[in-house]
Design an enzyme around this catalytic site. Structure first.
Site, PDB file in Angstrom:
ATOM      1  CB  CYS A   1      -0.925  -0.031   1.222  1.00  9.38           C
ATOM      2  SG  CYS A   1      -1.797   1.513   1.531  1.00  9.38           S
TER       3      CYS A   1
ATOM      4  CB  CYS B   1       0.242   2.098   4.033  1.00 10.28           C
ATOM      5  SG  CYS B   1      -1.397   1.362   3.893  1.00 10.28           S
TER       6      CYS B   1
END
Length: 310
Positions: free
Chosen positions: A62, A65
């Site tokens: 991700c 993230c």
């Protein structure tokens, strides 16, 4: 209240002693920021009975993230034990993620007293994360200025290079947070790089490209093109006729001094409503559109314009 490490049970801070206060060492990163998995998730929930836990659910694949995590770590250090940051890798802990109802990452959950208080999803910019935290925790007194605040201060002081560099970094970190691109365009305009600013705005999604902030930047470019040069202003020195007042107001607007410019345009209307085929009123409306209907100056000067007209 003594705060303990959920992994070891060791105290993070000493119990409060009101009779003889003494300085305490700030908690270390190892105490404030932990990784959580099935081996310590229960201890973490129990720990939240003593101090709130910010649970960052993330995944190695991700990219957002990776943008958000350093922001959360930075803010956790600033708050110095007001809460701790627990990081959950959902790839390695899929069962826990399912139990927590994690459907997309990043997903940040505030847990207190063993229960979910609030959460947000997506890589929010630092400013918005600070605002979210402010709902639940008082900000540290010595908290540094956010990047957005630093950029705004730099622009206010005329340091456009610093402001542009900050916004360039923010755009790189948050490519889908379009307000940063608009602010970068604004900084480019101040630097005299209007064509680059227009190109940047032109690549925004239609709903962002046509919204008030982007319209305001484009209008500032137009006002700069229409505003008198330094030489023209110098030639108007000492004059107080409608042309001089109008051109000075246009220059103030082009320079971002909207309040002075709006006041100057109203003055033109008061003394010479017909000047330039109602140029002052038409320009006022353009500035209102550029600033947006909810901007305080729009609200104030739209009311003044209405009073003047009626």
């Amino acid at each position: 209240m003594s705060i303990v490490d959920p992994r070891s049970g060791a105290p993070l801070t000493a119990p409060q002693d009101t009779s003889a206060p003494s300085p305490q060492a700030a908690p270390s990163d190892e105490q404030l920021i932990i990784d959580v998995d099935r081996n310590n998730i229960q201890q973490l929930l129990e720990f939240s009975m003593q101090v709130p836990v910010l649970l960052d659910c993330w995944a190695p694949w991700c990219q957002p993230c990776k943008v958000l995590m350093p922001i959360l770590e930075k803010l956790t250090r600033e708050y110095r034990g007001t809460f701790i940051l627990a990081k959950l890798n959902i790839e390695e802990n899929q069962e826990i993620a399912a139990q927590l109802g994690v459907r997309s990452v990043p997903d940040v959950k505030l847990i207190s007293q063993g229960g979910l208080v609030d959460h947000f999803q997506g890589a929010l910019p630092e400013k918005e994360v600070r605002e979210w935290l402010a709902r639940y925790f008082p900000a540290p007194e010595d908290a540094p200025a956010s990047p957005e605040e630093q950029a705004a201060e730099a622009l206010a002081q005329g340091d456009t290079a610093t402001a542009r560099a900050i916004y360039e970094q923010l755009v790189q970190q948050n490519p889908e947070h379009y307000p940063y691109q608009v602010e970068l365009a604004r900084a480019l305009v101040v630097e005299g790089r209007g064509e680059e600013a227009l190109a940047l705005l032109g690549n925004l999604p239609p709903e962002e490209r046509d919204a008030a902030p982007a319209r305001g930047v484009r209008a500032s470019i137009e006002f700069r093109e229409e505003a008198p040069s330094d030489e023209e202003l110098a030639a108007l020195a000492g004059r107080d006729d409608s042309e001089a007042r109008f051109k000075r107001a246009m220059r103030q607007i082009a320079d971002g001094d909207y309040e002075s410019g709006l006041e100057g345009l109203l003055e033109v209307m008061r003394k010479d409503r017909g000047y330039g085929d109602d140029a002052a009123r038409k320009t006022l409306l353009r500035v209102f559109d550029a600033l947006g209907a909810e901007h305080p100056l729009t609200v104030t000067y739209r009311r003044k314009l209405f009073t003047l007209l009626y």
